[in-house]
Design an enzyme around this catalytic site. Structure first.
Site, PDB file in Angstrom:
ATOM      1  N   LYS A   1       0.746  -1.138   0.028  1.00 46.50           N
ATOM      2  CA  LYS A   1      -0.129   0.188  -0.140  1.00 46.50           C
ATOM      3  C   LYS A   1       0.745   1.193   0.212  1.00 46.50           C
ATOM      4  CE  LYS A   1      -3.767  -2.215   2.251  1.00 46.50           C
ATOM      5  NZ  LYS A   1      -4.685  -2.697   1.025  1.00 46.50           N
ATOM      6  N   GLY A   2       1.926   1.291   0.658  1.00 45.96           N
ATOM      7  CA  GLY A   2       2.628   2.323   0.765  1.00 45.96           C
ATOM      8  C   GLY A   2       3.556   2.778  -0.625  1.00 45.96           C
TER       9      GLY A   2
ATOM     10  N   THR B   1     -13.777   5.884   1.844  1.00 44.76           N
ATOM     11  CA  THR B   1     -14.066   5.787   0.383  1.00 44.76           C
ATOM     12  C   THR B   1     -15.194   4.739   0.104  1.00 44.76           C
ATOM     13  OG1 THR B   1     -11.981   4.277   0.319  1.00 44.76           O
ATOM     14  CG2 THR B   1     -11.676   6.511  -0.334  1.00 44.76           C
TER      15      THR B   1
ATOM     16  N   ASP C   1      -5.123   3.194  -2.763  1.00 47.41           N
ATOM     17  CA  ASP C   1      -4.014   3.485  -2.659  1.00 47.41           C
ATOM     18  C   ASP C   1      -3.724   4.725  -3.981  1.00 47.41           C
ATOM     19  OD1 ASP C   1      -3.355   1.713  -0.972  1.00 47.41           O
ATOM     20  OD2 ASP C   1      -2.633   0.096  -2.306  1.00 47.41           O
TER      21      ASP C   1
ATOM     22  N   SER D   1      -1.316   0.284 -13.296  1.00 48.93           N
ATOM     23  CA  SER D   1      -2.633   0.934 -13.747  1.00 48.93           C
ATOM     24  C   SER D   1      -2.897   2.359 -13.371  1.00 48.93           C
ATOM     25  CB  SER D   1      -3.959   0.141 -13.444  1.00 48.93           C
ATOM     26  OG  SER D   1      -3.977   0.451 -11.793  1.00 48.93           O
TER      27      SER D   1
END
Ligand code: RIB
Ligand code: NA
Length: 315
Positions: A41-42, A226, A261, A302
């Site tokens: 994720k980071g 979200t 992310d 992406s």
């Protein structure tokens, strides 16, 4: 000058398995496609911001294996500052990501080196954090004690930088101190439920707003939830009335992994580079970018470059 985005968090090797359905326990099935990729994720949040043109620094740990080398090369390829990445004699973090035909995913992560990020590793960047950083991003794939220590350090130094905490993956007991120290706490709907002890199930904007208020009551300054194709809701201590940010619906998402992310990295970008926009507008633009990413396979690959996006997004 203070303009850098610093991500303090996880970087992993992602192993994608594309499959029609998920196997049941004890069952072996044929998948359709495999892909080895850069994730965590980071790292994803960092690359998302960097691809938009931000000046980013990644602080985290890799193992001494080949995966770790490749991750550092990937960061360098995109121009991320890697001087504060520490090598540990353990395995690099990995994620096994199963993506089904309807674009849903389920993920198993093994933290490896990510689990060894100590305050000393981050403290090497003390000066950078205090003097050159405008946004710092954390996730929950690295030790929470380290996150809490750095957040405390920044607060007691009266740092002006915006501290964003992405509470993902969710922990069942909430980390009150971290929530209080963050400027922005951002989670998705299922994580938001977990942090509020699953009192309310999020199945509408109204229920999302209820959970939002519960999270605000835990001491957060700004909370963003979200909601996938429904966009996001947010509220703040100063303006507790929830606001809903809508996004255009994507009919057939290909791969939603890493969309959250992309949102966080983009949000950090807009906070630094379009500081005069309202938070609503910054969130809206970050949502639009996240929405784009679900139309392509993978996470980082992406994510759009600034040049792939309409110019109006950057005004
Ligand atoms: O948010 C997506 C990420 O979660 C993947 O890249 C994987 O590494 C997991 O940590
Ligand atoms: Na994607």
């Amino acid at each position: 000058k203070m303009s850098k985005i610093v991500v303090i968090g996880s970087c992993s090797t992602d192993m994608f398995f594309y499959t029609s359905v998920l196997p049941n326990p004890g069952q072996t099935i044929h998948g359709k496609q495999f892909s080895l990729d850069f994730g965590g994720k980071g790292a994803n949040q960092c690359i998302a911001a960097q691809k938009l043109g931000a000046d980013t620094v990644f602080i985290g740990c890799v193992g001494t294996d080949i995966f770790g080398k490749d991750i550092i090369n990937n960061f360098e390829k995109w121009g991320v500052d890697t001087q504060f990445i520490t090598k540990k004699s353990v395995d690099t973090g990995v994620a096994q990501i199963n993506v089904t035909d309807n674009g849903e995913n389920c993920i198993i992560i093994v933290a490896g080196a990510n689990g060894t990020l100590q305050k000393e590793d981050v403290d090497k960047a003390h000066d950078l954090l205090l003097n050159e950083t405008s946004v710092v991003l954390f996730q929950f794939e690295t030790p929470l004690e380290t996150t809490e220590f750095i957040l405390n350090m920044l607060s007691s130094a009266n740092s002006k930088c915006c501290k964003i905490v992405n509470g993902a993956p969710a922990y069942s007991n909430s980390y009150q101190n971290i929530l209080k120290l963050a400027d922005i706490f951002c989670v998705n709907e299922s994580e938001a439920e977990i942090y509020t002890n699953c009192i309310t199930k999020i199945d509408s904007i109204e229920s999302a707003n209820e959970v939002l208020s519960l999270l605000l009551n835990q001491g957060c300054k700004i909370v963003i939830i979200t909601l996938g194709s429904l966009g996001a809701v947010f509220a703040s201590k100063d303006e507790p009335k929830p606001q809903w940010v809508k996004v255009p619906k994507i009919e057939n998402p290909i791969d939603t992994s890493g969309a959250g992310d992309a949102f966080l990295g983009s949000l950090a970008y807009f906070i630094v580079h379009t500081p005069n926009l309202s938070l609503y507008e910054q969130i809206k633009r970050a949502c639009l970018i996240a929405t784009k990413t679900v139309q392509f396979k993978g996470t980082q690959k992406s994510y759009p470059l600034k040049t792939d996006l309409p110019k109006e997004l950057f005004n």
